[in-house]
Design an enzyme around this catalytic site. Sequence first.
Site, PDB file in Angstrom:
ATOM      1  N   SER A  82       4.114   2.437   8.324  1.00 35.04           N
ATOM      2  CA  SER A  82       3.727   1.455   7.305  1.00 35.04           C
ATOM      3  C   SER A  82       4.926   0.948   6.522  1.00 35.04           C
ATOM      4  CB  SER A  82       2.737   2.076   6.325  1.00 35.04           C
ATOM      5  OG  SER A  82       1.445   2.067   6.850  1.00 35.04           O
TER       6      SER A  82
ATOM      7  N   HIS B  98       0.824  -1.218   0.000  1.00 32.32           N
ATOM      8  CA  HIS B  98       0.000   0.000   0.000  1.00 32.32           C
ATOM      9  C   HIS B  98       0.853   1.261   0.000  1.00 32.32           C
ATOM     10  CE1 HIS B  98       0.193   0.176   4.571  1.00 32.32           C
ATOM     11  NE2 HIS B  98       0.248   1.458   4.265  1.00 32.32           N
TER      12      HIS B  98
ATOM     13  N   ASP C 261      -0.367  -7.507   1.541  1.00 26.02           N
ATOM     14  CA  ASP C 261       0.161  -6.140   1.586  1.00 26.02           C
ATOM     15  C   ASP C 261       1.681  -6.170   1.765  1.00 26.02           C
ATOM     16  OD1 ASP C 261       0.349  -3.402   1.685  1.00 26.02           O
ATOM     17  OD2 ASP C 261      -0.409  -3.216   3.746  1.00 26.02           O
TER      18      ASP C 261
END
EC number: 3.4.21.4
Length: 256
Positions: free
Chosen positions: A210, A71, A116
């Site tokens: 992230s 992502h 992901d």
Amino acid sequence: MLKIAVLLSVLACALAGTIPDGLLPQLDGRIVGGYETSIDAHPYQVSLQRFGSHFCGGSIYSHDIVITAAHCLQSVDAKDLKIRVGSTYWRSGGSVHSVRSFRNHEGYNARTMVNDIAIVRIESDLSFRSSIRAVRIADHNPREGATAVVSGWGTTESGGSTIPDHLLAVDLEIVDVSRCRSGEFGYGKKIKDTMLCAYAPNKDACQGDSGGPLVSGDRLVGVVSWGYGCGDVRYPGVYADVAHFHEWIERTAREV
């Protein structure tokens, strides 16, 4: 502290259509309830940057390969990416490298956040030293309750608009997938078999972390992926399960 409220707003708007069922992906990483650390303690940690700003973390897999979250690399060109390695500070120190190419997992789904994970190839080989090291990837999941550490330059509170210059880390415990999707927590069936959870009360990764590393037993076991808020007692942090992707990582690192 660097003001990035506008950047976060742009990212949120650009990705609003990809948030799974009202849950907030941990875009750009954050550490909540953690402590300052050094790159020598986490020499595999890298900062992914665009236009001079940190936006995601990553982990060194080899001399020219970094593992991060899929992502993080949506609607991004390799030519716009830089990776800083070997520094406790995302804005200075260490060395900055251009990106040759990257590949997101072909099964990545922005709505459900399954698969992901992504592989990035750096333009030039890294010179390993005490502050720049590869991390071994897990080939099996750690046991329930095992200690793990997540690190990054993410915000220090849910919805925060600033990120720290100094690398932070927080100690968590692994939560088994079946427990993570149980009624004890609030996710239910949103937790898939490609995911791993980690938790400690009022401690978590956050926006800006992230793509960064979750390490247990000196192995990379997770990649920071998503969660509801940051440090919410009902919602553990959710990570891409590295052991599940072990063969994909090895294959893609050769091909990318």
